[in-house]
Design an enzyme around this catalytic site. Structure first.
Site, mmCIF file in Angstrom:
data_model
loop_
_atom_site.group_PDB
_atom_site.id
_atom_site.type_symbol
_atom_site.label_atom_id
_atom_site.label_comp_id
_atom_site.label_asym_id
_atom_site.label_seq_id
_atom_site.Cartn_x
_atom_site.Cartn_y
_atom_site.Cartn_z
ATOM 1 N N ASP A 58 -1.655 -0.820 5.825
ATOM 2 C CA ASP A 58 -2.051 -0.323 7.153
ATOM 3 C C ASP A 58 -3.557 -0.231 7.309
ATOM 4 O O ASP A 58 -4.045 0.394 8.249
ATOM 5 C CB ASP A 58 -1.435 1.066 7.397
ATOM 6 N N ASP A 83 -0.106 5.083 1.027
ATOM 7 C CA ASP A 83 -0.336 5.991 2.156
ATOM 8 C C ASP A 83 -0.347 5.227 3.469
ATOM 9 O O ASP A 83 -1.131 4.293 3.647
ATOM 10 C CB ASP A 83 -1.675 6.719 1.987
ATOM 11 N N ASP A 102 0.869 -1.159 0.000
ATOM 12 C CA ASP A 102 0.000 0.000 0.000
ATOM 13 C C ASP A 102 0.916 1.222 0.000
ATOM 14 O O ASP A 102 2.111 1.117 0.286
ATOM 15 C CB ASP A 102 -0.890 -0.036 1.250
#
Length: 218
Positions: A168, A11, A9
């Protein structure tokens, strides 16, 4: 099976983008003369993009008449400051260099619109060896659909069973699992729910913990 490719991922996993994402909301609030939401109160929503941040900053829902115009304003303003304060997390450079030395390919699978993700990694000027970039509008559906992960794996030419998806947000774990990949959740990112309930194969507290875990799988 040994891991031959890693999907990250963006961000909250590779880059701390909250200062610019949340800063965009703060700029919009400032322009309207309304109370500024402190960074600490919304940085955990950064992975949720415009939808989550517009709700936090202005109480807007996608069904509200003004939502689309505000979303476009957000995207336009964010584009203008996309890498002013965003920084690569400490340890990420070392992790990526180790992957490259180890012959493990890596790519980025994000729900950020492709044009913004591409602009961000170009401005940061540190992701030259990225094998593929899949944005939120690249596959027919974004994460948590498995389609972005399966697309990334096919572009790299590695079977999903030999890939790991790292992120996250719970949708990163769900997307990777449905695609048949191993999954790693990172505790240092923008965690907005109970990370232990995501049932990832592993949880890491620091980017270099990812290196240690992957090495054990080889």
């Amino acid at each position: 099976m040994a891991i031959r490719a890693v999907m990250f991922d963006l961000d909250g996993t590779l880059v701390d983008t909250a200062p610019d994402l949340c800063g965009t909301i703060q700029d919009m609030q400032r322009q309207r003369g309304v109370e500024i939401t402190p960074l600490k109160e919304m940085e955990h929503l950064a992975s949720g993009g415009a939808r989550a941040l517009l709700f936090k900053g202005f109480g807007l829902q996608p069904t509200d008449p003004e939502f689309q115009a505000m979303r476009q304003e957000f995207l336009t303003h964010y584009e203008s400051r996309i890498a002013h304060e965003s920084r690569v997390y400490q340890g990420v450079h070392e992790l990526l260099e180790w992957l490259e030395r180890s012959g493990i390919q890596w790519g980025i699978v994000t729900n950020k619109p492709y044009y913004l993700a591409e602009l961000l990694i170009k401005q940061l000027n540190v992701f030259h060896q990225c094998s593929t970039l899949v944005g939120g509008d690249t596959a027919p559906e974004p994460k948590p659909s498995p389609l972005p992960c399966t697309l990334a794996a096919s572009r790299i030419g590695v079977s999903p069973e030999r890939c790991v998806m790292i992120g996250d947000d719970e949708r990163d774990v769900v997307s990777g699992r449905k695609a048949g990949m191993q999954t790693v959740a990172v505790r240092y990112g923008y965690i907005a729910s109970d990370i232990d309930a995501w049932n990832a194969d592993h949880i890491c507290d620091h980017p270099l913990d990812i290196k240690t875990w992957i090495a054990l799988q080889q």
